[in-house]
Design a protein around this motif. Structure first.
Motif, PDB file in Angstrom:
ATOM      1  N   GLN A 148      -3.169   1.548  -3.399  1.00  0.00           N
ATOM      2  CA  GLN A 148      -4.586   2.206  -3.480  1.00  0.00           C
ATOM      3  C   GLN A 148      -4.441   2.995  -4.508  1.00  0.00           C
ATOM      4  O   GLN A 148      -3.957   4.141  -4.594  1.00  0.00           O
ATOM      5  CB  GLN A 148      -4.672   3.236  -2.214  1.00  0.00           C
ATOM      6  CG  GLN A 148      -4.563   2.269  -0.639  1.00  0.00           C
ATOM      7  CD  GLN A 148      -4.669   3.286   0.530  1.00  0.00           C
ATOM      8  OE1 GLN A 148      -5.066   4.313   0.240  1.00  0.00           O
ATOM      9  NE2 GLN A 148      -4.757   2.555   1.457  1.00  0.00           N
TER      10      GLN A 148
ATOM     11  N   ASP B 226       0.971  -1.123   0.041  1.00  0.00           N
ATOM     12  CA  ASP B 226       0.033   0.010  -0.065  1.00  0.00           C
ATOM     13  C   ASP B 226       0.881   1.284   0.144  1.00  0.00           C
ATOM     14  O   ASP B 226       0.324   2.422  -0.130  1.00  0.00           O
ATOM     15  CB  ASP B 226      -1.032  -0.072   1.150  1.00  0.00           C
ATOM     16  CG  ASP B 226      -0.024  -0.097   2.701  1.00  0.00           C
ATOM     17  OD1 ASP B 226       0.644  -1.025   2.532  1.00  0.00           O
ATOM     18  OD2 ASP B 226      -0.287   0.635   3.572  1.00  0.00           O
TER      19      ASP B 226
ATOM     20  N   LEU C  51      -9.116  -2.634  -0.775  1.00  0.00           N
ATOM     21  CA  LEU C  51      -7.918  -2.150  -0.174  1.00  0.00           C
ATOM     22  C   LEU C  51      -7.483  -2.667   1.065  1.00  0.00           C
ATOM     23  O   LEU C  51      -8.252  -3.284   1.907  1.00  0.00           O
ATOM     24  CB  LEU C  51      -8.261  -0.437   0.228  1.00  0.00           C
ATOM     25  CG  LEU C  51      -8.657   0.333  -1.345  1.00  0.00           C
ATOM     26  CD1 LEU C  51      -8.837   1.745  -0.552  1.00  0.00           C
ATOM     27  CD2 LEU C  51      -7.557   0.101  -2.175  1.00  0.00           C
TER      28      LEU C  51
END
Length: 285
Positions: A206, A147, A200
């Motif tokens: 993201q 992420d 997510l």
């Protein structure tokens, strides 16, 4: 010759130098963003700026400038390099502590900031979008914090080369029997009237384009389901596609040598690409 940006200066590309002690070089200790340019304007700049701030915060790297200053640098590089269609690459590392050490340097160490342009005429009119791309599946062997948009891109590069060796365009990575994402994009399948993409978490990036495409899909009354899916589900799907800042919405027509859906780009991906490009151009700055 391109003009690039390095630590406050605009320089010819062959005059821009970074220390061998920079932690981006020694430790892959840095983050990056890529912002597309269409018709001389920046797409989704605010989204990229917000994600950049998050990546820096997650790694405790000091943000070197305001969003407004970064916007001005992006615009100046577009102007100086006469970019109509293309992209701007931005990289911020923890900087040069003067020597190599696993421990972070002092907090007042200046980050290294690099930006450069890449001209891509006809970026939005890619032949691949009309033909679709072919992908293979590979194990996801990256670190656990995907992420954070770090410069640790060796395994995705290896995945691209595995795909190339197989005569394909890209690879979808698989962990615990479900798809995480592509090597440089978010992955989706379409079954019936439902768009399915992984939710997510630390396992995937993201995506800025992901967020916009899902918003546009919901506004167009398309059903969206955010959950993991398997390669078997992808092969049984009606369509598949990927999204990224530079490919926008790209249909996937083959997976591991087998056709996805009809083996041709499907209507959902085509419609989402059209909507994304139309709306993004309107909002470009």
């Amino acid at each position: 010759m391109r003009t690039v940006y390095l630590n406050g200066d605009y320089l010819p590309e062959d005059e821009a130098k970074v220390s061998i002690f920079d932690r981006g070089f020694l430790m892959a200790d840095g983050v990056y963003e890529v912002t597309s340019v269409l018709d001389g304007k920046l797409l989704d700049f605010d989204g990229h700026a917000v994600r950049l701030q998050r990546s820096l915060d997650e790694l405790d790297i000091r943000h070197p400038s305001s969003k407004e200053d970064l916007l001005e640098v992006h615009r100046e590089l577009v102007r100086l390099n006469d970019i109509t269609d293309g992209m701007i690459y931005l990289q911020i590392t923890r900087g040069n502590p003067g020597d190599r050490d696993f421990a972070y340097p002092a907090p007042d160490t200046a980050p290294t900031v690099v930006l450069f342009t890449q001209s891509k005429p006809g970026l939005a009119d890619s032949p691949a979008a009309r033909q679709g791309i072919k992908v293979i599946s590979i194990p996801d062997q990256r670190w656990g914090r995907r992420d954070i948009k770090t410069v640790q891109l060796l395994y995705p590069s290896m995945g691209k080369m595995m795909a190339k060796a197989a005569g394909c365009d890209d690879a979808w990575m698989v962990e615990d029997d479900v798809v995480t994402e592509g090597t440089s994009n978010n992955a989706y399948i379409v079954k019936g009237n439902t768009i399915i993409t992984r939710q997510l978490g630390h396992e995937i990036l993201q995506g800025i384009t992901r967020a916009a495409v899902l918003r546009f899909a919901r506004e167009a009354q398309m059903k969206v389901e955010e959950r993991p899916f398997t390669i078997a589900e992808a092969l049984a799907a009606d369509e598949a596609f990927v999204t990224s800042a530079t490919t926008f919405v790209m249909p996937v027509v083959e997976m591991d040598g087998q056709p996805v859906g009809t083996g041709k780009p499907g209507p959902v991906a085509a419609r989402l690409r059209e909507i994304y490009l139309d709306e993004s151009r309107k909002a470009a700055i």
